[in-house]
Design a protein around this motif. Structure first.
Motif, PDB file in Angstrom:
ATOM      1  N   MET A   1       0.965  -0.554   0.129  1.00  0.00           N
ATOM      2  CA  MET A   1      -0.254   0.283   0.108  1.00  0.00           C
ATOM      3  C   MET A   1       0.940   1.260  -0.230  1.00  0.00           C
ATOM      4  SD  MET A   1      -3.005   1.026   0.796  1.00  0.00           S
ATOM      5  CE  MET A   1      -4.494  -0.074   0.938  1.00  0.00           C
ATOM      6  N   ARG A   2       0.994   2.182  -0.933  1.00  0.00           N
ATOM      7  CA  ARG A   2       1.236   3.725  -0.896  1.00  0.00           C
ATOM      8  C   ARG A   2       0.416   4.516  -1.274  1.00  0.00           C
ATOM      9  NH1 ARG A   2       5.174   0.168  -4.808  1.00  0.00           N
ATOM     10  NH2 ARG A   2       3.756   1.090  -6.694  1.00  0.00           N
ATOM     11  N   VAL A   3       0.755   4.996   0.417  1.00  0.00           N
ATOM     12  CA  VAL A   3      -0.480   6.425   0.411  1.00  0.00           C
ATOM     13  C   VAL A   3       0.338   7.964   0.396  1.00  0.00           C
ATOM     14  CG1 VAL A   3      -2.253   7.501   2.324  1.00  0.00           C
ATOM     15  CG2 VAL A   3      -1.363   4.823   2.098  1.00  0.00           C
ATOM     16  N   LEU A   4      -0.250   8.586  -0.185  1.00  0.00           N
ATOM     17  CA  LEU A   4       0.503  10.444   0.020  1.00  0.00           C
ATOM     18  C   LEU A   4      -0.732  10.758   1.172  1.00  0.00           C
ATOM     19  CD1 LEU A   4       1.052  11.278  -3.505  1.00  0.00           C
ATOM     20  CD2 LEU A   4       2.452  10.544  -1.796  1.00  0.00           C
ATOM     21  N   MET A   5      -0.560  11.742   1.888  1.00  0.00           N
ATOM     22  CA  MET A   5      -1.785  12.308   2.603  1.00  0.00           C
ATOM     23  C   MET A   5      -1.526  13.842   1.747  1.00  0.00           C
ATOM     24  SD  MET A   5      -1.112  10.250   6.533  1.00  0.00           S
ATOM     25  CE  MET A   5      -3.152  11.349   6.951  1.00  0.00           C
ATOM     26  N   ILE A   6      -2.502  14.222   1.832  1.00  0.00           N
ATOM     27  CA  ILE A   6      -1.886  15.909   1.616  1.00  0.00           C
ATOM     28  C   ILE A   6      -3.577  16.520   1.923  1.00  0.00           C
ATOM     29  CG2 ILE A   6      -2.815  17.853   0.134  1.00  0.00           C
ATOM     30  CD1 ILE A   6      -2.088  15.885  -2.075  1.00  0.00           C
ATOM     31  N   GLU A 105       9.324   2.489  -9.330  1.00  0.00           N
ATOM     32  CA  GLU A 105       8.255   2.272  -9.634  1.00  0.00           C
ATOM     33  C   GLU A 105       8.038   1.590  -8.070  1.00  0.00           C
ATOM     34  OE1 GLU A 105       9.463  -2.059 -11.545  1.00  0.00           O
ATOM     35  OE2 GLU A 105       9.473  -1.324 -13.363  1.00  0.00           O
ATOM     36  N   MET A 106       6.795   2.599  -8.082  1.00  0.00           N
ATOM     37  CA  MET A 106       7.330   2.868  -6.797  1.00  0.00           C
ATOM     38  C   MET A 106       5.935   4.631  -6.926  1.00  0.00           C
ATOM     39  SD  MET A 106       8.320   1.063  -3.836  1.00  0.00           S
ATOM     40  CE  MET A 106       8.292   2.285  -2.597  1.00  0.00           C
ATOM     41  N   THR A 107       5.381   4.621  -7.823  1.00  0.00           N
ATOM     42  CA  THR A 107       3.722   5.405  -7.801  1.00  0.00           C
ATOM     43  C   THR A 107       2.490   5.581  -6.616  1.00  0.00           C
ATOM     44  OG1 THR A 107       2.924   4.212  -9.538  1.00  0.00           O
ATOM     45  CG2 THR A 107       4.209   6.257 -10.206  1.00  0.00           C
ATOM     46  N   ALA A 108       2.330   6.403  -6.255  1.00  0.00           N
ATOM     47  CA  ALA A 108       1.479   6.345  -5.368  1.00  0.00           C
ATOM     48  C   ALA A 108      -0.254   5.396  -5.795  1.00  0.00           C
ATOM     49  CB  ALA A 108       0.187   7.973  -4.956  1.00  0.00           C
ATOM     50  N   ASP A 109      -0.707   4.561  -4.262  1.00  0.00           N
ATOM     51  CA  ASP A 109      -2.100   4.122  -4.853  1.00  0.00           C
ATOM     52  C   ASP A 109      -3.075   4.896  -4.895  1.00  0.00           C
ATOM     53  OD1 ASP A 109      -0.776   1.575  -5.902  1.00  0.00           O
ATOM     54  OD2 ASP A 109      -0.637   1.278  -3.314  1.00  0.00           O
ATOM     55  N   VAL A 110      -2.558   5.610  -3.216  1.00  0.00           N
ATOM     56  CA  VAL A 110      -3.791   6.465  -3.181  1.00  0.00           C
ATOM     57  C   VAL A 110      -3.727   7.995  -2.289  1.00  0.00           C
ATOM     58  CG1 VAL A 110      -5.401   6.153  -1.125  1.00  0.00           C
ATOM     59  CG2 VAL A 110      -5.265   4.121  -1.974  1.00  0.00           C
ATOM     60  N   LEU A 193      -5.695  -3.490  -5.383  1.00  0.00           N
ATOM     61  CA  LEU A 193      -4.075  -2.661  -4.889  1.00  0.00           C
ATOM     62  C   LEU A 193      -3.559  -4.076  -5.429  1.00  0.00           C
ATOM     63  CD1 LEU A 193      -4.216   0.052  -2.559  1.00  0.00           C
ATOM     64  CD2 LEU A 193      -4.435   0.126  -4.660  1.00  0.00           C
ATOM     65  N   ASP A 194      -4.210  -5.176  -4.454  1.00  0.00           N
ATOM     66  CA  ASP A 194      -3.500  -7.236  -3.902  1.00  0.00           C
ATOM     67  C   ASP A 194      -3.513  -7.226  -5.665  1.00  0.00           C
ATOM     68  OD1 ASP A 194      -2.067  -6.100  -2.160  1.00  0.00           O
ATOM     69  OD2 ASP A 194      -3.715  -7.536  -1.240  1.00  0.00           O
ATOM     70  N   HIS A 195      -4.551  -6.867  -6.459  1.00  0.00           N
ATOM     71  CA  HIS A 195      -5.088  -7.815  -7.722  1.00  0.00           C
ATOM     72  C   HIS A 195      -4.579  -7.759  -8.988  1.00  0.00           C
ATOM     73  CE1 HIS A 195      -5.859 -10.901  -5.302  1.00  0.00           C
ATOM     74  NE2 HIS A 195      -6.312 -10.242  -4.002  1.00  0.00           N
ATOM     75  N   VAL A 196      -4.929  -5.998  -9.239  1.00  0.00           N
ATOM     76  CA  VAL A 196      -4.745  -5.414 -10.434  1.00  0.00           C
ATOM     77  C   VAL A 196      -3.577  -5.367 -10.730  1.00  0.00           C
ATOM     78  CG1 VAL A 196      -5.597  -3.757 -11.739  1.00  0.00           C
ATOM     79  CG2 VAL A 196      -7.093  -4.402 -10.523  1.00  0.00           C
ATOM     80  N   PRO A 197      -2.803  -5.359 -11.829  1.00  0.00           N
ATOM     81  CA  PRO A 197      -0.870  -5.202 -12.168  1.00  0.00           C
ATOM     82  C   PRO A 197      -1.670  -3.792 -11.671  1.00  0.00           C
ATOM     83  CG  PRO A 197      -1.980  -6.253 -13.745  1.00  0.00           C
ATOM     84  CD  PRO A 197      -3.208  -6.462 -12.901  1.00  0.00           C
ATOM     85  N   ALA A 198       0.265  -3.076 -11.428  1.00  0.00           N
ATOM     86  CA  ALA A 198       0.462  -1.996 -11.409  1.00  0.00           C
ATOM     87  C   ALA A 198       0.030  -0.928 -12.877  1.00  0.00           C
ATOM     88  CB  ALA A 198       2.272  -1.616 -10.732  1.00  0.00           C
ATOM     89  N   HIS A 199       0.829  -1.917 -13.891  1.00  0.00           N
ATOM     90  CA  HIS A 199       0.367  -1.036 -15.124  1.00  0.00           C
ATOM     91  C   HIS A 199      -0.832  -0.334 -15.893  1.00  0.00           C
ATOM     92  CE1 HIS A 199      -1.018  -4.576 -17.495  1.00  0.00           C
ATOM     93  NE2 HIS A 199       0.238  -4.841 -16.418  1.00  0.00           N
ATOM     94  N   ALA A 200      -1.738  -2.067 -14.797  1.00  0.00           N
ATOM     95  CA  ALA A 200      -3.413  -1.523 -15.398  1.00  0.00           C
ATOM     96  C   ALA A 200      -3.761   0.007 -14.902  1.00  0.00           C
ATOM     97  CB  ALA A 200      -4.141  -2.683 -14.495  1.00  0.00           C
ATOM     98  N   ARG A 201      -3.364   0.142 -13.580  1.00  0.00           N
ATOM     99  CA  ARG A 201      -3.848   1.259 -12.676  1.00  0.00           C
ATOM    100  C   ARG A 201      -3.232   2.433 -13.266  1.00  0.00           C
ATOM    101  NH1 ARG A 201      -1.578   0.423  -7.995  1.00  0.00           N
ATOM    102  NH2 ARG A 201      -1.121  -2.095  -7.726  1.00  0.00           N
ATOM    103  N   LEU A 202      -2.601   2.542 -13.838  1.00  0.00           N
ATOM    104  CA  LEU A 202      -2.066   4.022 -14.396  1.00  0.00           C
ATOM    105  C   LEU A 202      -2.644   4.590 -15.231  1.00  0.00           C
ATOM    106  CD1 LEU A 202       1.930   2.985 -14.037  1.00  0.00           C
ATOM    107  CD2 LEU A 202       0.818   5.053 -12.338  1.00  0.00           C
ATOM    108  N   SER A 203      -3.574   5.269 -14.930  1.00  0.00           N
ATOM    109  CA  SER A 203      -4.837   5.211 -16.193  1.00  0.00           C
ATOM    110  C   SER A 203      -3.974   6.473 -16.922  1.00  0.00           C
ATOM    111  CB  SER A 203      -6.242   5.387 -15.727  1.00  0.00           C
ATOM    112  OG  SER A 203      -6.063   6.072 -14.246  1.00  0.00           O
ATOM    113  N   ILE A 204      -3.841   7.583 -16.109  1.00  0.00           N
ATOM    114  CA  ILE A 204      -3.213   8.943 -16.432  1.00  0.00           C
ATOM    115  C   ILE A 204      -1.840   8.963 -15.760  1.00  0.00           C
ATOM    116  CG2 ILE A 204      -4.167  11.274 -16.572  1.00  0.00           C
ATOM    117  CD1 ILE A 204      -6.801  10.660 -16.001  1.00  0.00           C
TER     118      ILE A 204
END
Ligand code: ADP
Length: 224
Positions: A1-6, A105-110, A193-204
């Protein structure tokens, strides 16, 4: 899980960041803490940055980005998760952080966005000032930090909303209630996050946002 807090000052980034880090057993990288640690240890960097902290101004981007890169490299070695608290604070940092994330290869998930109104934030920070004596917790400097948040940090949030990774939480309630809501939201996302590969989540790809996303002449083409 990679989280940014704003979150604005006083909304509870530090408290909730520590809660998330403990719950998911991931490192908590807090830029304000890293900077204050340099000041406390009287390093050369600490002497340079103290004036920014005391005035409630942003420390130069590169100083913070170098620290954060080091933290993200260590987080990758430690298993790949992190909670980043205190960055990005402007569009240039958002873009630079995204590029660091892509490279490692450490972009935020959330992106967790904590919401609270200025009156409540001022009350909380003045209450904390009585206990902790942080040099930037005076009425004038708190007002300056809140204004800076509204002017340069809060506009970043919409980019994360567009990217589909924003979770907004009402932070006007008690720390326990806010913490429960955050953990519930993050736990609900975990299977995805565990099951969808990272490249599929980098939509933009945020770099394509160019100038609007804080690119400078040397990093993206200008349109004018
Ligand atoms: P708060 O959100 O309450 O201001 P922080 O501990 O996150 O508390 O930050 C304290 C100070 O550290 C900021 O006012 C700023 O001077 C500096 N700082 C923290 N993060 C950054 C950043 N990403 N870029 C520039 N300065 C930062």
């Amino acid at each position: 899980m990679r989280v940014l807090m704003i979150a604005p000052p006083g909304a509870g980034k530090g408290t909730q960041g520590a809660l998330i880090a403990g719950h998911f057993d991931i490192p908590h990288i807090a830029t304000g803490e890293l900077l204050r640690d340099h000041v406390a240890r009287r390093t050369a960097l600490g002497q340079d940055i103290q004036k920014y902290l005391d005035r409630g101004e942003l420390v130069p981007d590169q100083v913070v980005l170098d620290m954060v890169r080091e933290g993200v490299v260590a987080a990758k070695a430690a298993g790949g998760g992190f909670v980043l608290d205190g960055i990005p604070r402007n569009m240039q940092q958002a873009r630079a952080l995204y590029l660091i994330g892509r490279e490692l290869e450490m972009t935020a998930d959330v992106v967790l966005h904590l919401l609270a109104d200025d009156g409540e934030l001022m009350r909380r920070l003045l209450a904390r000032a009585a206990l902790e004596h942080r040099s930037d917790d005076t009425t004038d400097i708190i007002a300056q930090r809140l204004a800076l948040y509204h002017e340069v940090t809060s506009p970043i949030v919409s980019w994360y909303r567009d990217r589909g990774i924003l979770v907004s939480v009402d932070a006007m309630r008690s720390a326990d209630e806010v913490g429960r809501e955050i953990l519930t939201a993050l736990e609900a996302m975990r299977p995805l996050l565990d099951h969808v590969p990272a490249h599929a989540r980098l939509s933009i790809d945020l770099t394509s946002l160019g100038d609007a996303f804080g690119a400078t002449d040397s990093t993206a083409g200008k349109t004018d």
